[in-house]
Every structure is written in C-alpha cells, then in structure tokens.
Design an enzyme around this catalytic site. Structure first.
Site, mmCIF file in Angstrom:
data_model
loop_
_atom_site.group_PDB
_atom_site.id
_atom_site.type_symbol
_atom_site.label_atom_id
_atom_site.label_comp_id
_atom_site.label_asym_id
_atom_site.label_seq_id
_atom_site.Cartn_x
_atom_site.Cartn_y
_atom_site.Cartn_z
ATOM 1 N N CYS A 100 78.995 45.842 73.885
ATOM 2 C CA CYS A 100 79.478 44.932 74.711
ATOM 3 C C CYS A 100 80.716 44.313 74.262
ATOM 4 O O CYS A 100 81.219 44.743 73.607
ATOM 5 C CB CYS A 100 78.241 44.093 75.145
ATOM 6 S SG CYS A 100 77.921 42.884 73.778
ATOM 7 N N HIS A 246 80.902 34.272 78.574
ATOM 8 C CA HIS A 246 79.760 35.415 78.535
ATOM 9 C C HIS A 246 78.732 34.788 79.389
ATOM 10 O O HIS A 246 77.666 34.550 79.144
ATOM 11 C CB HIS A 246 79.287 35.840 77.365
ATOM 12 C CG HIS A 246 78.506 37.002 77.227
ATOM 13 N ND1 HIS A 246 77.225 37.316 77.540
ATOM 14 C CD2 HIS A 246 78.591 38.093 76.493
ATOM 15 C CE1 HIS A 246 76.690 38.241 77.350
ATOM 16 N NE2 HIS A 246 77.700 38.856 76.631
#
Length: 324
Positions: A100, A246
């Site tokens: 990620c 995020h």
C-alpha cells in the site's frame, strides 16, 4: 513451604499482598520473607548477569547495531528491489506480495529467513511481524518496490524507479498552517489503531475521525501521489512539506471500492478544494476503522507539529495544525 510461611496473594504478589495477607493478620512467620527475598535477589542478579554476558543475550539497550553503509550503496547502485527481496529470504520464500502507500505486505514460508535488520538498513522505517506475515515500512515507494520485486521474481529486469529530487521544506517560511481535510473530530496519532501511524514511523501528524466523506486539500500545493486504490493521497504544500492523507485503516484491501478521486498526480490544488469523495458507510462496514491519519513525511530537523485544536472540526477549517 520449607519454612512453613504461608502468605496468600491476589494478582501480583507484591508489597500490598504481603501487608494484607502476611503482616496485618500476623498468623505466620512473615518476617522470614525478607531474608529469603534478599537471598533470591542476589541469586537472580548474579545469575542473570552471568548468563547475559556469557551468551551475549540481547537485553534492552544491548541490541546489536546495524551498519548503515549498505543502505546508501544499494540505493546508489539501483539494487534496492534485489536487496529487499534477498532480505525477505529470496524468491522461494515469498508466498504472497502486496503493498500500500505506506508499506510492503509480504507473506513468507519461513519467517526465520527474513532479515529485519537488513530491511531497516535498506530504508524501512520499521518492520512489523505477525506470524508468517511481514510489513516493511518503506513509505510511498512501497508500491513501486512491489512492482520491481514482482518483475525480478518473474525473471524480468525491474523498471527503474523515477528519481525524484527530495523535497525539503522551505527554510524561508517560519511556519505553515494546515487546514483540516475532513469534518469530524481531531484524534491524536497515538490513538490510531495502526502502529505505523501511532508510533510515527512515517512522520508526525494528527488524525481525524470523519463524519462525512468529502476530503479537501489542507494546503495550497500540488498533488504528488494518488494511490491506485484511491484511499490515500500525497500533497506537496507551497512551503515544501509533503503531506499524506490516508483515509481509514487497511483500506487498501477495498481495492478502490467506496473511493472517488477528484484530482490526479500533478494537479495544482488550493486549500479547501475537494480532492476525494469517500462512501463512509461502505468503509465503516468493510474496514477496521475510518480514522484518517494526516502525516507530514519530510519534516526537517527542528520542525515540530503543533495541533492547535481538539474535538470537533469542520472540513477546510484553517490553522488546526501549525508546523514550525
């Protein structure tokens, strides 16, 4: 038992238990505990001291330091993906490889073959290990590393990472104010249920527990990264600070479901401009948490993050955080 001393205890067997079940009832020879304790203290001290020195046991403060020189050499030679793959135990040790925007996520066959110290020397801010799963915190270059390692495993020459000059925050600006990217409640990083953020492995910052799904730019600046699954966006502010937003925890696993990017890499943005839409209801149902960390990934020595507000905050509300 040998001295016929009988003192009960609850949880810890500490001084409170000693007083409550020994001294105050005064029904056993409680005073014998003191000389026996002193004898055992001497045995423990010299016994463990001998063992630690004899077998060089790695107690806190005595860990072996890792040489940092190979890190620079590997990066200069363009061999980072090869080195990372080797530190993970080689191609045959990889069961599953993913990434990620913050980390490499790797399932391995034999965790004992993973060299965590080497991964840190190669640039990982931290290495997390759960069972046969390893997470190496390489930050925004993690996804590129994943692709390069996959190429190596398939026998291809890995694509070279595009060399981007490291951005330093402007020394001219004394401070920079940051707006809230979402409406909700300000949350300290320490309360984020992901130690990559809570332990500040990628940098200092703050978090928002959002109440609606519109994400706006917290600064005037430029979009430098939109992760393929759209759950995370990187922005470079006019002052040179690089900011990672995020949305949620482990939301990379949603594969873009529930996220709509309103910008692309290279776009110039203004503070308060919408950059992402999130289906919060969907994310709540399918991710561990919707808490949204906002991380400053390139703070300079001496720069600190000051959170100026606690509690409820409105999307685009300015000066909730100051960097100075």
């Amino acid at each position: 038992h040998l001295l016929n001393v009988k003192i009960g205890m609850t949880f810890s067997g500490g001084v409170i238990d000693f007083l409550l079940f020994g001294v105050l009832p005064n029904r056993t020879a409680w005073w014998l505990v003191i000389p026996v304790g002193l004898v055992f203290a001497v045995i423990y001290y010299f016994g463990f001291r001998f063992a630690i020195r004899k077998w060089d046991l790695a107690t806190p403060g005595r860990e072996k330091t890792v040489e940092e020189a190979p890190k620079a050499e590997a990066a200069a030679a363009g061999d980072l993906p090869y080195e990372v793959l080797a530190a993970l135990g080689g191609k045959e040790n990889i069961e599953h490889l993913d990434a990620c925007i913050t980390r490499l996520r790797v399932s391995v066959h034999d965790i004992g073959r993973v060299d965590k110290d080497r991964l840190k020397a190669l640039g990982a801010a931290g290495v997390l290990e759960v069972g046969n799963n390893v997470q190496a915190i390489f930050g925004p270059k993690s996804d590129m590393l994943k692709g390069q390692i996959q190429d190596i495993m398939q026998g291809k020459a890995p694509a070279r990472a595009e060399e981007k000059p490291k951005t330093a925050a402007s020394e001219a600006a004394e401070s920079e104010t940051i707006a809230s990217p979402m409406s909700g409640e300000i949350v300290p990083l320490a309360e984020v249920p992901d130690q990559v953020f809570s332990q500040k492995m990628m940098g200092d910052g703050f978090a928002v527990m959002p109440t609606d799904g519109t994400v706006v730019s917290p600064v005037d600046g430029k979009i430098i990264n939109v992760f393929p699954t759209k759950h995370a966006i990187g922005i470079q502010s006019a002052g040179g600070h690089e900011i990672l937003i995020h949305v949620g925890i482990d939301t990379v696993k949603l594969n873009g479901q529930g996220f709509e990017a309103l910008v692309k890499e290279g776009d110039e943005v203004k503070k308060g401009q919408p950059i992402l839409r999130v289906d919060l209801d969907y994310v709540k149902q399918n991710a561990p948490s919707i808490v949204t960390p906002v991380i400053f990934t390139n703070l300079q020595a001496g720069e600190t993050v000051h959170v100026n507000k606690q509690g409820p905050v409105a999307r685009g509300e300015d000066a909730v955080v100051t960097i100075r």
